[in-house]
Enzyme design. Structure first.
Site, PDB file in Angstrom:
ATOM      1  N   LEU A 102       0.873  -1.154   0.000  1.00  0.00           N
ATOM      2  CA  LEU A 102       0.000   0.000   0.000  1.00  0.00           C
ATOM      3  C   LEU A 102       0.917   1.211   0.000  1.00  0.00           C
ATOM      4  O   LEU A 102       1.633   1.460   0.974  1.00  0.00           O
ATOM      5  CB  LEU A 102      -0.878   0.017   1.261  1.00  0.00           C
ATOM      6  N   SER A 103       0.947   1.930  -1.095  1.00  0.00           N
ATOM      7  CA  SER A 103       1.885   3.038  -1.234  1.00  0.00           C
ATOM      8  C   SER A 103       1.628   4.109  -0.184  1.00  0.00           C
ATOM      9  O   SER A 103       0.510   4.234   0.352  1.00  0.00           O
ATOM     10  CB  SER A 103       1.774   3.648  -2.625  1.00  0.00           C
TER      11      SER A 103
END
Length: 382
Positions: A94-95
């Site tokens: 999850l950036s």
């Protein structure tokens, strides 16, 4: 069972406030904050996430430690959450929220746009895209079929309609082309021509490039080229092929013996602290990888070209540094020359750089200040 709602909600609000204090929420794209509030990142985080403990990636399972799991998901604006590790390499995440927001702002997305996303991951970015563009407007491509299934389930759970396909993102998705917007969530070294070919004239392509910045390209009216400026920092994972095939410094160092040694008379701190210098060096020396670390004697740097050449800049105390180089290239000498060029150009910022792609992708170059008249550097083909 997930962490109790008040705990997660509190962490979500704290992250939003931190971004507010830094000015990370873009005024021109106010919809993004509404979308993030409606579709928070924890809704797309898997049961098991991973954290680097200084030696290895260690798992954090929600069922065993929900508080730690939640804290890792909401660690801060610039913190990514590793969601998949393969052979001790992170292969999906999850950036970090600040970069996701920045790239969505760069996309200039409007309701009704047809969107192609490359790199679905766990589906969070795809959900945000669909929130703005509308149901059925987003196609997302994921290289890992299992991860594609995970994303479909997460998207379904929040009631978001996205067409998730398993495939190679570098090939785009021709069946539903052309698109108004294309966005990649992994870094590329060269821009795949399929992305340009599948974007409408006047359409926009946003992608991390060179593992350091992200660019926004506009496709020309004749569809034969795309050009645009660097928009900001974006340290994304490379595509999976690059991730698995590129050797590290230790491997390259073992391929050749030391050939030269000399003193180094330049402060290394800008290599660590100045993102504008880092980006300029990335443009001028695209194959060079630089790692830095500090010890009791000072700041050290290890450089390699992923082939046979390497250089070690070793602090020896007393503000002294020694350069040792090996292989057919003298990478420390090349680094100094590129650094001097940047200084002679009055230290352009990363936002002064841009990229042009033409000739069916055969011509790709980075430029500074002006795409037609400014200095330019060819981008090597993968």
């Amino acid at each position: 069972m997930r962490a109790t709602a008040p705990d997660v909600d509190s962490l979500q609000r704290r992250l939003a406030t931190a971004m507010d204090q830094r000015g990370d929420w873009p005024d021109r794209s106010a919809w993004i904050r509404d979308a993030v509030d409606a579709l928070p990142r924890h809704r797309f985080a898997p049961e098991r996430i991973w954290r680097w403990d200084g030696h290895t990636y260690a798992p954090i399972d929600h069922s065993r430690d929900p508080a730690r799991w939640a804290s890792e998901v909401y660690a801060g604006p610039d913190a990514a959450t590793v969601t998949q590790v393969t052979d001790q390499l992170p292969t999906s995440s999850l950036s970090c929220q600040a970069v996701v927001v920045d790239m969505l702002d760069s996309l200039l997305l409007e309701h009704g746009h047809r969107v192609l996303e490359l790199g679905t991951g766990n589906g969070w970015n795809a959900a945000l895209l669909a929130w703005r563009a509308g149901p059925g407007s987003v196609v997302s491509i994921e290289a890992d079929p299992d991860l594609a299934d995970t994303a479909r389930r997460a998207l379904s759970a929040v009631g978001t309609v996205v067409d998730v396909q398993a495939g190679d993102g570098n090939h785009g998705w021709a069946p539903d082309a052309p698109y108004d917007r294309v966005i990649a969530t992994y870094a590329v070294e060269t821009i795949p021509w399929a992305w340009v070919e599948q974007t409408r004239p006047g359409g926009r392509i946003v992608t991390p490039w060179g593992r350091l910045g992200h660019v926004a390209l506009t496709v020309a009216e004749d569809g034969q080229s795309a050009t645009g400026w660097v928009q900001g920092l974006a340290q994304f994972m490379p595509d999976r092929h690059t991730l698995r095939t590129e050797p590290g410094y230790t491997q390259v160092r073992a391929r050749s013996e030391p050939a030269t040694e000399r003193p180094w008379h330049r402060d290394l701190a800008p290599l660590r602290d100045d993102v504008h210098l880092q980006f300029a060096l990335r443009v001028a020396l695209p194959h060079i990888r630089i790692t830095l670390a500090e010890d009791a004697d000072g700041l050290n740097a290890w450089i390699h070209d992923a082939q046979q050449s390497w250089a070690a800049l070793s602090a020896i105390g007393g503000a002294r540094t020694i350069v040792t180089q090996g292989g057919p290239r003298r990478l420390a000498d090349e680094l100094e020359a590129a650094w001097d060029t940047w200084l002679a150009q009055s230290r352009p910022a990363l936002y002064d750089f841009g990229i042009t792609v033409a000739d069916n992708g055969a011509t790709q170059y980075a430029w500074v200040n002006d795409p037609m008249t400014g200095p330019r550097w060819p981008i090597p083909r993968d």
